[in-house]
Design a protein around this motif. Structure first.
Motif, mmCIF file in Angstrom:
data_model
loop_
_atom_site.group_PDB
_atom_site.id
_atom_site.type_symbol
_atom_site.label_atom_id
_atom_site.label_comp_id
_atom_site.label_asym_id
_atom_site.label_seq_id
_atom_site.Cartn_x
_atom_site.Cartn_y
_atom_site.Cartn_z
ATOM 1 N N ARG A 149 64.343 51.040 60.972
ATOM 2 C CA ARG A 149 63.134 50.544 60.318
ATOM 3 C C ARG A 149 62.016 51.590 60.369
ATOM 4 O O ARG A 149 61.263 51.745 59.397
ATOM 5 C CB ARG A 149 62.660 49.248 60.995
ATOM 6 C CG ARG A 149 63.576 48.066 60.803
ATOM 7 C CD ARG A 149 63.586 47.599 59.345
ATOM 8 N NE ARG A 149 62.288 47.031 58.967
ATOM 9 C CZ ARG A 149 61.702 47.237 57.799
ATOM 10 N NH1 ARG A 149 62.251 48.043 56.893
ATOM 11 N NH2 ARG A 149 60.535 46.665 57.518
ATOM 12 N N TYR A 150 61.923 52.326 61.457
ATOM 13 C CA TYR A 150 60.907 53.377 61.562
ATOM 14 C C TYR A 150 61.140 54.464 60.507
ATOM 15 O O TYR A 150 60.179 55.006 59.948
ATOM 16 C CB TYR A 150 60.923 54.009 62.949
ATOM 17 C CG TYR A 150 60.396 53.140 64.067
ATOM 18 C CD1 TYR A 150 60.004 51.815 63.853
ATOM 19 C CD2 TYR A 150 60.272 53.635 65.357
ATOM 20 C CE1 TYR A 150 59.521 51.026 64.888
ATOM 21 C CE2 TYR A 150 59.785 52.867 66.398
ATOM 22 C CZ TYR A 150 59.425 51.563 66.159
ATOM 23 O OH TYR A 150 58.941 50.781 67.188
ATOM 24 N N ARG A 151 62.397 54.775 60.273
ATOM 25 C CA ARG A 151 62.710 55.766 59.233
ATOM 26 C C ARG A 151 62.186 55.291 57.878
ATOM 27 O O ARG A 151 61.568 56.052 57.127
ATOM 28 C CB ARG A 151 64.224 55.982 59.160
ATOM 29 C CG ARG A 151 64.821 56.796 60.304
ATOM 30 C CD ARG A 151 66.329 56.843 60.212
ATOM 31 N NE ARG A 151 66.968 57.641 61.252
ATOM 32 C CZ ARG A 151 67.302 58.929 61.130
ATOM 33 N NH1 ARG A 151 67.080 59.555 59.984
ATOM 34 N NH2 ARG A 151 67.875 59.570 62.124
ATOM 35 N N GLU A 152 62.426 54.026 57.586
ATOM 36 C CA GLU A 152 61.969 53.473 56.307
ATOM 37 C C GLU A 152 60.444 53.424 56.229
ATOM 38 O O GLU A 152 59.846 53.722 55.192
ATOM 39 C CB GLU A 152 62.555 52.070 56.124
ATOM 40 C CG GLU A 152 64.075 52.048 56.006
ATOM 41 C CD GLU A 152 64.663 50.647 56.113
ATOM 42 O OE1 GLU A 152 65.857 50.486 55.797
ATOM 43 O OE2 GLU A 152 63.933 49.711 56.507
ATOM 44 N N MET A 153 59.823 53.063 57.332
ATOM 45 C CA MET A 153 58.358 53.032 57.373
ATOM 46 C C MET A 153 57.777 54.427 57.167
ATOM 47 O O MET A 153 56.752 54.601 56.495
ATOM 48 C CB MET A 153 57.875 52.473 58.711
ATOM 49 C CG MET A 153 58.106 50.998 58.904
ATOM 50 S SD MET A 153 57.536 50.427 60.542
ATOM 51 C CE MET A 153 55.768 50.585 60.351
#
Length: 325
Positions: A149-153
């Motif tokens: 999710r951090y990658r997407e954020m």
């Protein structure tokens, strides 16, 4: 018996002008970053009860506040978004029309090159459980699933114009994951602020009010234990090794020893965050007439710079720089 001349350090304290001239530490506006809260659906600035003088911004009031920050010569603004709806994975954090990403575009358009627009890369404002990551079947924070999710954020925030991503979630490997993702998308100029030493502190209380946190329980399994000094330095060094461009110590005033440790060894900029509880304690005591407000603000921020911070995030940034309260 022969004695030398009496050494008189007080000579350098004889006047206000002399004291200013020999001061070892100074607060400069360009070294201050103003944290700002933007709430989806807000129609204007609304004061946060536990943080007197700090507001939830609407997009319009955010624009005006960013313009003021630029005029005052602040170094940057750090944006936090508060969505109207939350879910288990924090979908709003990666929605192109999510409040933080929209606010980032507004702030970047207003600021131009005058200051650095920064964004908080964490899920806690967006999840219905209030944790900084996604949960597994047993209700525990799943480190590696959170990294996805951090990658997407990171991509969502960088594409929206954020120049500096504040990785505050304290997941193991978060700097590596985000740096890899940014670089793979050609976003090589987007910088990373690694919250290396972030402690599980009681001083975050008003902040959780500010972001309307739905957290139950605590974050002790991923934020650091307040008793640990060496661990703070270890976490920061890991962020540096993984490619952080700047590292953070948070909170500031209760962890000046950790800040000094980090400043002594870091070869990249070291920042510190004067958190909500530190702010609200001074405001509350000053409101009762127990302390001199202006002197306490200056002394508290000076102490953070004196301990080795290259820049400080503080809710008083605009006021210190000469802005309206």
């Amino acid at each position: 018996m022969t004695t030398g001349p009496l050494i008189r350090p007080r000579r350098l304290r004889t006047s206000a002008a002399m004291r200013r001239l020999v001061a070892e530490t100074a607060i400069r506006p360009e070294k201050l970053v103003l944290p700002m809260f933007v709430r989806e659906g807000a129609t204007g600035p609304q004061e946060i009860p536990s943080m007197p003088g700090v507001v939830h911004h609407s997009l319009d009031s955010l624009k005006a506040a960013v313009a003021e920050a630029a005029t005052l010569g602040l170094g940057g603004v750090m944006l936090f978004g508060i969505p109207e709806k939350k879910d288990a994975i924090g979908s709003g954090a990666t929605d192109e029309q999510g409040i933080l990403n929209v606010a980032t575009r507004v702030a970047v358009a207003e600021a131009g090159d005058a200051l650095v627009v920064q964004t908080d890369l964490c899920l806690d404002e967006f999840t219905d459980h209030g944790h900084c990551g996604v949960l597994d079947a047993e209700g525990r924070v799943d480190n590696d699933a959170s990294l996805l999710r951090y990658r997407e954020m990171a991509i969502a925030q960088a594409v929206s114009g954020s120049q500096l991503l504040g990785l505050s979630g304290m997941m193991d490997g978060q700097v590596t994951a985000v740096r890899e993702e940014l670089d793979s998308h050609g976003l090589i100029d987007t910088a990373i602020l690694g919250y290396g030493a972030k402690y599980a502190s009681a001083f975050y209380g008003p902040f959780r009010d500010a972001v309307q946190s739905s957290l139950e329980g605590d974050r002790a399994t991923y934020q650091q234990h307040p008793a640990n000094r060496r661990e703070g330095l270890r976490e920061v060094m890991l962020d540096i090794e993984q490619g952080a461009d700047i590292v953070m110590v948070k909170p500031a005033m209760s962890y000046l020893d950790v800040l000094a440790d980090v400043a002594d060894v870091s070869d990249i900029p070291v920042w510190a965050y004067q958190v909500s509880g530190e702010y609200s304690m001074i405001e509350a005591a000053a409101a009762q007439g127990w302390i001199d407000r202006e002197r306490a603000i200056e002394e508290s921020v000076l102490s953070i710079f004196r301990a080795g911070a290259d820049a400080v995030l503080t809710y008083w940034a605009a006021e210190i720089a000469g802005g309206k309260r």
